[in-house]
Design an enzyme around this catalytic site. Structure first.
Site, PDB file in Angstrom:
ATOM      1  N   GLU A  61       0.804  -1.224   0.000  1.00 47.92           N
ATOM      2  CA  GLU A  61       0.000   0.000   0.000  1.00 47.92           C
ATOM      3  C   GLU A  61       0.834   1.270   0.000  1.00 47.92           C
ATOM      4  O   GLU A  61       0.794   2.071   0.949  1.00 47.92           O
ATOM      5  CB  GLU A  61      -0.976  -0.015   1.182  1.00 47.92           C
ATOM      6  CG  GLU A  61      -2.013  -1.107   1.073  1.00 47.92           C
ATOM      7  CD  GLU A  61      -3.173  -0.938   2.057  1.00 47.92           C
ATOM      8  OE1 GLU A  61      -3.139  -0.014   2.871  1.00 47.92           O
ATOM      9  OE2 GLU A  61      -4.113  -1.742   1.981  1.00 47.92           O
ATOM     10  N   GLU A  87      -5.173  -8.554   0.473  1.00 47.24           N
ATOM     11  CA  GLU A  87      -5.884  -8.229   1.717  1.00 47.24           C
ATOM     12  C   GLU A  87      -7.345  -7.986   1.394  1.00 47.24           C
ATOM     13  O   GLU A  87      -7.677  -7.366   0.383  1.00 47.24           O
ATOM     14  CB  GLU A  87      -5.367  -6.941   2.396  1.00 47.24           C
ATOM     15  CG  GLU A  87      -4.032  -7.065   3.063  1.00 47.24           C
ATOM     16  CD  GLU A  87      -3.589  -5.792   3.779  1.00 47.24           C
ATOM     17  OE1 GLU A  87      -4.457  -4.970   4.153  1.00 47.24           O
ATOM     18  OE2 GLU A  87      -2.378  -5.633   3.957  1.00 47.24           O
TER      19      GLU A  87
HETATM   20  C1  FCB Z   1      -4.527  -1.978   5.291  1.00 50.19           C
HETATM   21  C2  FCB Z   1      -3.145  -2.299   5.784  1.00 50.19           C
HETATM   22  C3  FCB Z   1      -3.110  -3.367   6.851  1.00 50.19           C
HETATM   23  C4  FCB Z   1      -4.279  -3.252   7.797  1.00 50.19           C
HETATM   24  C5  FCB Z   1      -5.582  -3.171   7.044  1.00 50.19           C
HETATM   25  C6  FCB Z   1      -6.807  -3.120   7.913  1.00 50.19           C
HETATM   26  O1  FCB Z   1      -4.556  -0.648   4.857  1.00 50.19           O
HETATM   27  O2  FCB Z   1      -2.320  -2.735   4.733  1.00 50.19           O
HETATM   28  O3  FCB Z   1      -1.866  -3.298   7.485  1.00 50.19           O
HETATM   29  O4  FCB Z   1      -4.089  -2.177   8.631  1.00 50.19           O
HETATM   30  O5  FCB Z   1      -5.563  -2.044   6.217  1.00 50.19           O
END
Ligand code: FCB
Length: 456
Positions: A178, A360
């Site tokens: 990210e 994620e």
């Molecule tokens: C993302 C991050 C991760 C976690 C999730 C909820 O932005 O990559 O580390 O905090 O959100």
């Protein structure tokens, strides 16, 4: 008379349309779970320092202990095996292996990831290694951090160290997690480490992080035989809160910053137009070619659609807008719209033409719901979120999106940045006082799905 309800409809992953070799996993990150922040020679990171600034992290929480994964990794790998994970995405803490970010290497830190990787392989779980999940060594921040162009070279040296050490066993590599989120929060909004809000420093960060990505990609290609290399982006559909011209324009800039500045530069070889104009002063001849290097996959962190608006208090003039009342929200207030996930997967397949791995996706709760341990463990809202989003991903796959795998965020409840421990995203509950791990209802469902069972 009412009809009796029929049996619930259940399907296996294959019946949902996922290919047999679809990869199912879970994600974590070093700073959020390891703890042991001063042990065995680890250096400080910018997040260790941020946690100690006044009123930055909720309740003054630190990651000093977190999930104590540094000591409990063997049990955690056993748990992953019990759940049936095929892959595990973790990150290496740069200051654990290079306490000052460059120069002297910390053997004990390198050993920790050797042990973790070896236990994963022994358990039949594929390691997915992310080099940077936000924990920049503080010593490098002291030298200017990401706004200093030299940091890109130091990152490539760190990538080389990791590649030489782990590349015999680890084939799946991500450069960064990210890019846009840590750049914006850390250098434009001041809400994350290193707590800066400055246009010039933010633009330099964007460009140098992109250069670091390109340099590390070259290093990984050179040093890891058979490497499969990607970068991980937070990409959320961004919509203006209203049709007002100011909101529309501010949201277009927000979208360039949040969604496009990194993947466009890395995969299309150019910055989106508004950022391109602003970044011009920091560009040197040949830079775009150094940033745009061949990659094998696109890492997508997807959570929720976002709404933008004009916000004069933000240095860039954009901010978070109102979410339509019609959209339901997660426990941390993020809107839920699984179709937006399906559409994003299709859009990204067309835009960047790389196989996507969802690195994620998950559901967070806040104290209002998670202070009652029993309710948090029988996590029906998280279960529904995962069912709906995995369903939307199946639709995208059936409609032609190229998706190779999915990693739930997160394996464990953990240190959730500015929210500290008050937000829980795990499919496994962590009882912090005892460090007990308790699989939640969502973990049981996920485990059944990924091990080939028919589930709702
Ligand atoms: C993302 C991050 C991760 C976690 C999730 C909820 O932005 O990559 O580390 O905090 O959100």
């Amino acid at each position: 008379m009412r009809n009796k309800p029929g049996p619930a409809k259940t399907f296996t992953a294959t019946e949902r349309g996922f290919p047999k070799d679809f990869l199912w996993g879970a994600s974590t990150s070093s700073f959020q779970i390891e703890g042991a922040t001063t042990e065995d020679g680890r250096g400080a990171s910018i997040w260790d320092v941020f946690c100690r600034m006044k009123d930055r992290v909720n309740r003054g929480d630190t990651a000093d202990i977190a999930c104590d994964h540094y000591h409990r990794y063997a049990d955690d790998v056993r748990l992953m095996k019990e759940l049936g994970l095929a892959a595990y995405r973790f990150s290496v803490a740069w200051p654990r292996v290079l306490p000052r970010g460059r120069g002297v290497v910390n053997e004990a830190g390198l050993d920790f990831y050797d042990r973790l990787i070896d236990s994963l392989l022994e358990a039949g779980i594929e390691p997915w290694l992310t080099l940077y999940h936000w924990d920049l060594p503080q010593s490098l921040d002291d030298l200017g951090g990401w706004p200093n162009r030299d940091t890109a070279g130091w990152f490539a040296d760190y990538a080389a160290l990791a590649a030489k050490r782990y590349g015999d066993r680890v084939k799946r590599w991500a450069t960064f997690n990210e890019f846009s989120v840590f750049s914006l929060f850390g250098y434009a909004l001041g809400w994350g480490a290193p707590s800066i809000a400055d246009r010039a420093l933010h633009l330099q960060t964007i460009h140098h992080v992109n250069l670091a990505h390109g340099a590390a990609t070259d290093v990984l290609h050179d040093l890891v035989p058979g490497a499969s290399i990607g970068a991980i982006h937070s990409y959320q559909p961004l919509r203006p809160q209203s049709d007002a011209a100011l909101d529309v324009e501010a949201t277009a800039l927000f979208n360039e910053h949040w969604n496009l500045a990194f993947p466009d530069a890395q995969l299309l070889g150019c910055y989106p137009p508004r950022i391109a104009r602003a970044i011009e002063p920091y560009l040197r001849a040949g830079d775009m070619a150094k940033i745009c290097r061949p990659l094998h996959w696109f890492g997508l962190n997807y959570y929720a659609p976002m709404y933008g608006r004009a916000d004069p208090d933000n240095i860039w003039g954009f901010g978070w807008g109102a979410v339509p009342d019609a959209l339901p929200r997660t426990g941390v207030g993020w809107p839920m719209q699984p179709e937006a996930f399906r559409d994003t997967l299709l859009e990204l397949t067309a835009r960047y033409r790389l196989p996507i791995y969802v690195t994620e996706n998950g559901y967070g709760t806040a104290p209002a719901d998670n202070e009652d341990k029993a309710i948090e463990i029988d996590d029906q809202p998280r279960l529904a979120y995962l069912q709906n989003h995995i369903g939307a991903m199946a639709e995208a796959v059936r409609a032609g999106a190229e998706v190779g795998g999915y990693f739930v965020w997160s394996l464990l409840d953990n240190f959730e940045w500015g929210a500290g421990y008050s937000n829980r995203f795990g499919i496994v509950y962590v009882d912090y006082p005892t460090q007990a791990r308790i699989p939640k209802t969502s973990a049981k469902w996920y485990s059944a799905l990924i091990t080939g069972k028919a589930v709702e």
